[in-house]
Design a protein around this motif. Structure first.
Motif, PDB file in Angstrom:
ATOM      1  N   ILE A   7       4.064  -5.772 -10.369  1.00 15.49           N
ATOM      2  CA  ILE A   7       3.563  -4.838 -11.377  1.00 15.49           C
ATOM      3  C   ILE A   7       4.320  -3.517 -11.341  1.00 15.49           C
ATOM      4  CG2 ILE A   7       1.229  -5.819 -11.260  1.00 15.49           C
ATOM      5  CD1 ILE A   7       0.436  -3.291  -9.648  1.00 15.49           C
ATOM      6  N   ASP A   8       4.064  -2.692 -12.369  1.00 14.40           N
ATOM      7  CA  ASP A   8       4.459  -1.289 -12.349  1.00 14.40           C
ATOM      8  C   ASP A   8       3.387  -0.519 -11.588  1.00 14.40           C
ATOM      9  OD1 ASP A   8       6.837  -1.315 -14.087  1.00 14.40           O
ATOM     10  OD2 ASP A   8       5.427  -1.862 -15.673  1.00 14.40           O
ATOM     11  N   GLY A   9       3.806   0.206 -10.568  1.00 15.61           N
ATOM     12  CA  GLY A   9       2.820   0.938  -9.795  1.00 15.61           C
ATOM     13  C   GLY A   9       3.455   1.855  -8.777  1.00 15.61           C
ATOM     14  N   LEU A  10       2.601   2.507  -7.987  1.00 15.22           N
ATOM     15  CA  LEU A  10       3.024   3.439  -6.951  1.00 15.22           C
ATOM     16  C   LEU A  10       2.977   2.733  -5.603  1.00 15.22           C
ATOM     17  CD1 LEU A  10       3.627   6.439  -6.048  1.00 15.22           C
ATOM     18  CD2 LEU A  10       1.144   6.641  -5.702  1.00 15.22           C
ATOM     19  N   LEU A  11       4.088   2.761  -4.875  1.00 16.64           N
ATOM     20  CA  LEU A  11       4.142   2.120  -3.566  1.00 16.64           C
ATOM     21  C   LEU A  11       3.558   3.045  -2.512  1.00 16.64           C
ATOM     22  CD1 LEU A  11       5.050  -0.134  -1.642  1.00 16.64           C
ATOM     23  CD2 LEU A  11       7.291   1.006  -1.511  1.00 16.64           C
ATOM     24  N   LYS A  12       2.547   2.561  -1.817  1.00 16.67           N
ATOM     25  CA  LYS A  12       1.943   3.293  -0.705  1.00 16.67           C
ATOM     26  C   LYS A  12       2.195   2.520   0.588  1.00 16.67           C
ATOM     27  CE  LYS A  12      -0.305   6.459  -1.078  1.00 16.67           C
ATOM     28  NZ  LYS A  12       0.071   7.913  -1.060  1.00 16.67           N
ATOM     29  N   ILE A  13       2.528   3.247   1.646  1.00 19.30           N
ATOM     30  CA  ILE A  13       2.875   2.621   2.921  1.00 19.30           C
ATOM     31  C   ILE A  13       2.011   3.219   4.030  1.00 19.30           C
ATOM     32  CG2 ILE A  13       4.707   2.190   4.615  1.00 19.30           C
ATOM     33  CD1 ILE A  13       6.742   2.486   2.385  1.00 19.30           C
ATOM     34  N   ASP A  14       1.437   2.350   4.850  1.00 16.26           N
ATOM     35  CA  ASP A  14       0.765   2.804   6.066  1.00 16.26           C
ATOM     36  C   ASP A  14       1.862   2.997   7.112  1.00 16.26           C
ATOM     37  OD1 ASP A  14      -0.600   3.027   8.533  1.00 16.26           O
ATOM     38  OD2 ASP A  14      -2.324   1.948   7.716  1.00 16.26           O
ATOM     39  N   ARG A  15       2.371   4.216   7.179  1.00 11.65           N
ATOM     40  CA  ARG A  15       3.548   4.484   8.004  1.00 11.65           C
ATOM     41  C   ARG A  15       3.266   4.316   9.493  1.00 11.65           C
ATOM     42  NH1 ARG A  15       3.884   7.980   3.533  1.00 11.65           N
ATOM     43  NH2 ARG A  15       5.836   7.711   2.364  1.00 11.65           N
ATOM     44  N   GLU A  16       2.052   4.632   9.922  1.00  8.26           N
ATOM     45  CA  GLU A  16       1.723   4.481  11.345  1.00  8.26           C
ATOM     46  C   GLU A  16       1.779   3.018  11.764  1.00  8.26           C
ATOM     47  OE1 GLU A  16      -1.889   6.349  12.488  1.00  8.26           O
ATOM     48  OE2 GLU A  16      -1.253   8.365  11.868  1.00  8.26           O
ATOM     49  N   LYS A  17       1.234   2.140  10.938  1.00  4.22           N
ATOM     50  CA  LYS A  17       1.285   0.709  11.254  1.00  4.22           C
ATOM     51  C   LYS A  17       2.716   0.195  11.225  1.00  4.22           C
ATOM     52  CE  LYS A  17      -3.269  -0.877   9.670  1.00  4.22           C
ATOM     53  NZ  LYS A  17      -3.944  -1.779   8.711  1.00  4.22           N
ATOM     54  N   LEU A  18       3.491   0.657  10.247  1.00  2.00           N
ATOM     55  CA  LEU A  18       4.876   0.205  10.128  1.00  2.00           C
ATOM     56  C   LEU A  18       5.653   0.552  11.384  1.00  2.00           C
ATOM     57  CD1 LEU A  18       7.142  -1.007   8.361  1.00  2.00           C
ATOM     58  CD2 LEU A  18       7.526   1.293   7.442  1.00  2.00           C
ATOM     59  N   VAL A  19       5.513   1.773  11.860  1.00  2.00           N
ATOM     60  CA  VAL A  19       6.208   2.191  13.090  1.00  2.00           C
ATOM     61  C   VAL A  19       5.678   1.414  14.286  1.00  2.00           C
ATOM     62  CG1 VAL A  19       6.592   4.108  14.672  1.00  2.00           C
ATOM     63  CG2 VAL A  19       6.780   4.476  12.214  1.00  2.00           C
ATOM     64  N   ALA A  20       4.367   1.215  14.346  1.00  2.00           N
ATOM     65  CA  ALA A  20       3.763   0.539  15.490  1.00  2.00           C
ATOM     66  C   ALA A  20       4.275  -0.891  15.618  1.00  2.00           C
ATOM     67  CB  ALA A  20       2.244   0.551  15.372  1.00  2.00           C
ATOM     68  N   ILE A  21       4.386  -1.610  14.496  1.00  2.00           N
ATOM     69  CA  ILE A  21       4.859  -2.990  14.562  1.00  2.00           C
ATOM     70  C   ILE A  21       6.348  -3.033  14.898  1.00  2.00           C
ATOM     71  CG2 ILE A  21       5.342  -5.033  13.146  1.00  2.00           C
ATOM     72  CD1 ILE A  21       2.608  -4.733  11.919  1.00  2.00           C
TER      73      ILE A  21
ATOM     74  N   ARG B 252      -0.165  -9.833  18.986  1.00  2.00           N
ATOM     75  CA  ARG B 252      -0.216  -8.376  19.117  1.00  2.00           C
ATOM     76  C   ARG B 252       0.100  -7.711  17.776  1.00  2.00           C
ATOM     77  NH1 ARG B 252       3.757  -7.324  23.908  1.00  2.00           N
ATOM     78  NH2 ARG B 252       3.560  -5.154  23.191  1.00  2.00           N
ATOM     79  N   ALA B 253       1.054  -8.261  17.052  1.00  2.00           N
ATOM     80  CA  ALA B 253       1.384  -7.717  15.734  1.00  2.00           C
ATOM     81  C   ALA B 253       0.187  -7.825  14.794  1.00  2.00           C
ATOM     82  CB  ALA B 253       2.596  -8.445  15.155  1.00  2.00           C
ATOM     83  N   LYS B 254      -0.503  -8.948  14.849  1.00  2.00           N
ATOM     84  CA  LYS B 254      -1.697  -9.116  14.018  1.00  2.00           C
ATOM     85  C   LYS B 254      -2.755  -8.075  14.366  1.00  2.00           C
ATOM     86  CE  LYS B 254      -1.320 -14.158  13.425  1.00  2.00           C
ATOM     87  NZ  LYS B 254      -2.006 -15.452  13.707  1.00  2.00           N
ATOM     88  N   ALA B 255      -2.921  -7.807  15.662  1.00  2.00           N
ATOM     89  CA  ALA B 255      -3.920  -6.825  16.087  1.00  2.00           C
ATOM     90  C   ALA B 255      -3.555  -5.434  15.591  1.00  2.00           C
ATOM     91  CB  ALA B 255      -4.035  -6.836  17.613  1.00  2.00           C
ATOM     92  N   VAL B 256      -2.277  -5.091  15.643  1.00  4.28           N
ATOM     93  CA  VAL B 256      -1.824  -3.782  15.158  1.00  4.28           C
ATOM     94  C   VAL B 256      -2.000  -3.694  13.648  1.00  4.28           C
ATOM     95  CG1 VAL B 256       0.192  -2.300  14.822  1.00  4.28           C
ATOM     96  CG2 VAL B 256      -0.209  -3.383  17.047  1.00  4.28           C
ATOM     97  N   GLY B 257      -1.640  -4.766  12.934  1.00  2.00           N
ATOM     98  CA  GLY B 257      -1.700  -4.754  11.482  1.00  2.00           C
ATOM     99  C   GLY B 257      -3.107  -4.676  10.938  1.00  2.00           C
ATOM    100  N   GLY B 258      -4.051  -5.304  11.615  1.00  2.00           N
ATOM    101  CA  GLY B 258      -5.431  -5.267  11.165  1.00  2.00           C
ATOM    102  C   GLY B 258      -5.631  -5.993   9.837  1.00  2.00           C
TER     103      GLY B 258
END
Length: 340
Positions: A97-111, A151-157
């Motif tokens: 779709i057309d939209g605004l990309l939002k990123i959970d930056r803390e999770k991205l860094v953690a993984i 562990r990645a699954k646990a971090v990602g939630g």
């Protein structure tokens, strides 16, 4: 997996893609994971430098790269994206779709900090369109311990790392201020620019009011547009600290919650952001730079407003780093450092 000489691997099952690179022509897999090696395959494998290959041996404590990439994809994706076919152990997220990309930056860094796995993405808080690549996921080795993926699954939630907030259809009202326009001393060149900006997001301009520098009249124009059903109002002109510039006062007098008057962005320092009422209707004051600069703070904030992503002062404060537009001779925005 087990390492074998290629010439001895006939009948065995490949546990990874075999890539062939022909400069300027192709970079693709000549054999896919799961392929059963035949006599005819041996010369092809040798020609791409594979004197040895890894063949699959089941191990319940390990996860293959393709399956691991799928786990990472599932942690990343919301309902507005779809996956690319898995290729060479990699899956990409593609916007629907057309939209605004939002990123959970803390999770991205953690993984990415867990090791032996990675997620790479484009910058968040910018628009994406159908077919745009958002991110790519893969592990580094061919196989990885199942425990690491847990562990990645646990971090990602349960909440996805990447969300695409769809742009909403907005009814926009525009208030043009300034004695010079109101009394016909100069032509209004500001409003056409604003109309072009908002129609890029599919907005409908339902009203346009013009006012002199009387703050009470400007407030009345805003309230009239609100009564007409506007759910987004743009005020142009009168945004500086000069004594005759009364637009910020007029916006404040509507009762709107002023988030910030001023932003750490050039062009766009005199930008004002506010929200009116329980519906959080944006009322913004746009400085004159947006009339003649190709890109300004407006281009950084509009995607959030059309996605109903509430912007607070801290969000504006973060724009300071990357908030200097270099006014390049050839503008490549958003593929540049502005706003990042």
């Amino acid at each position: 997996m087990k390492l074998m000489k290629t010439v001895e691997a006939v009948g065995q099952i490949l546990c990874h893609d075999i890539t062939q690179i022909i400069p300027g022509v192709t970079k693709d897999a000549v054999f896919r994971k799961g392929h059963i090696i035949t006599e005819e395959d041996v010369p092809v494998l040798l020609s791409v430098g594979k004197d040895h290959v890894y063949i699959w041996e089941n191990n319940e404590n390990m996860v293959h790269e393709n399956d691991a990439a799928q786990i990472l994809y599932d942690l990343c994706a919301d309902e507005h994206v779809h996956p690319s076919p898995v290729k060479e152990g990699k899956i990409e997220l593609i916007s629907d779709i057309d939209g605004l990309l939002k990123i959970d930056r803390e999770k991205l860094v953690a993984i990415n900090s867990l090791g032996e796995m990675m997620i790479a993405s484009r910058h968040g808080d910018f628009p994406v369109h159908p077919g745009d690549k958002i991110a790519g996921t893969r592990i580094i080795p061919l196989v990885i311990e199942k425990e690491k993926m847990e562990r990645a699954k646990a971090v990602g939630g349960s909440d996805p790392i990447f969300r695409v907030l769809p742009f909403k259809h907005k009814k926009v009202g525009i208030v043009t201020t300034g004695n010079e326009v109101f009394y016909g001393r100069i032509q209004d060149k500001f409003t056409p620019v604003m109309v072009q900006k908002v129609t890029e997001y599919g907005a409908e301009v339902i009203g346009h009011e013009t006012s002199n520098d009387d703050h009470e009249r400007i407030t009345g124009c805003i309230m009239k547009l609100l009564e007409m059903g506007a759910d987004f109002i743009i005020c142009t002109g009168g945004m500086s600290v000069d004594p005759d510039d009364k637009t910020p006062l007029a916006i404040k007098n509507t009762g709107a919650r002023v988030v910030s008057y001023g932003s750490p962005v050039l062009p766009g320092a005199m930008f004002l952001l506010s929200y009116y009422g329980e519906k959080n209707i944006p009322i913004i004051g746009v400085p004159g730079c947006a009339m003649y600069n190709k890109r300004t703070v407006l281009d950084l904030v509009l995607p959030h407003l059309f996605a109903d992503d509430i912007v607070e002062k801290h969000d504006l404060d973060l724009l300071g780093e990357g908030g200097l537009c270099l006014n390049c001779p050839v503008c490549t925005f958003p593929n540049c450092g502005f706003g990042k």
